[in-house]
Scaffold this active site. Structure first.
Site: not given
Ligand code: VAH
Length: 317
Positions: A6, A9, A32, A50, A140, A144
């Protein structure tokens, strides 16, 4: 050697350049899905990868004698809400591929970024502690949170030296933002310099923890260089730097560009931002590996605007 997954990015670009400075370009392999950042492919080895292709990942580790992996590839919060299945697959299977490979190939160290997105609506939002209730409500954030559990598991069960930071919103001027909820704080500088009104997708008083990219790169390298015995956290460290709202960053920019103006048009990202903390308690990172941010909103704004002006002058000359 170091493999960065990555690498093209927002964070990857600057981390790759910093690591190449430190260890030599040939020792830092950038990878990437595709590379839209020419300076990375021109300044050292680049491989198309990938992270879901575990076979190719293993081949790269063998070919380049990789001992350290920085696994930065992920689908961020805003994009993830548009494509939950893809976000979960990339974020989770990608991390598990890397952790499994670290175990099989006995890699020396692995770095993986977490985020303040692991916190949710019931997390204490002011000075969020290192250990807190976490009920993330974005794919997301869920990925995490689960990822942090897996990192700690691989450390405890297999002794993998995996290290991680819960980044706030990262702000940089060298690369476009990556589809996050904090992207407004990147876009706003470009719009201000173009003399345009900035239409902000968050409400004016939405406080979020943020960090200037040089501080984020410094924190990452400092953590990776810290003595393992000093690290008491193997899920992911809270790190904070600055917290501000859209109206505060707009006021700071106005000190430099008096004609700049902002208007507010909150969209679906407002709900995401409302579920996140306003400020972060990073006392554990400060105690364990001497974390200390450098930039404030005024010094970051000054640095970004002067560098963007230089880049725009070069572009036209
Ligand atoms: C997002 N830039 O907005 C990232 C980050 C805390 C924000 O994890 O998803």
């Amino acid at each position: 050697n170091i493999l960065i997954i990555g690498a093209c990015g927002q964070l990857g670009t600057e981390l790759t350049l910093a690591l190449r400075e430190m260890y030599g370009a040939a020792q830092v392999i950038a990878s990437d899905l595709q590379c839209r950042v020419p300076v990375l492919a021109e300044s050292g080895p680049f491989e198309q990868l990938d992270v879901l292709d575990s076979r190719k990942l293993g081949q790269l580790v063998d070919t380049y004698k990789i001992s350290h992996i920085y696994h930065l590839a992920a689908i961020l919060s805003a994009t993830g809400e548009k494509n939950p299945k893809l976000a979960w697959d990339v974020n989770m299977a990608g991390l598990l591929n890397v952790l499994e490979l670290a175990r099989e190939k006995k890699l020396k160290k692995v770095y993986w970024p977490s985020s303040i997105a692991v916190f949710g609506p019931h997390t204490p939002s002011q000075q969020t502690p290192q250990y807190a209730v976490m009920d993330p409500n974005t794919v997301y954030g869920i990925s995490k949170q689960a990822g942090e559990r897996w990192c700690e598991y691989y450390f405890q069960k297999y002794g993998i030296d995996v290290r991680s930071l819960r980044y706030p919103g990262l702000i940089s001027y060298k690369t476009p933002p990556g589809g996050g909820t904090t992207d407004y704080a990147v876009e706003i500088y470009h719009k201000a310099l173009e003399g345009e009104v900035y239409e902000c997708f968050l409400k004016e008083k939405t406080y979020l923890p943020m960090m200037y990219m040089p501080d984020a790169v410094k924190a990452t390298i400092q953590l990776m260089e810290a003595e393992a015995a000093k690290l008491t956290v193997r899920s992911s460290y809270n790190v904070g730097a600055i917290s501000f709202s859209p109206e505060e960053i707009a006021a700071e920019i106005k000190k430099h560009i008096s004609t700049f103006s902002i208007r507010y048009k909150p969209d679906y990202r407002q709900q995401i931002a409302d579920s996140w903390p306003s400020s972060i308690d990073d006392s554990v990172a400060r105690a364990d590996w001497a974390w200390q941010p450098e930039y404030s909103l005024p010094t970051m704004t000054k640095d970004i605007l002067s560098n963007l002006r230089k880049l725009k002058m070069q572009a036209v000359s």
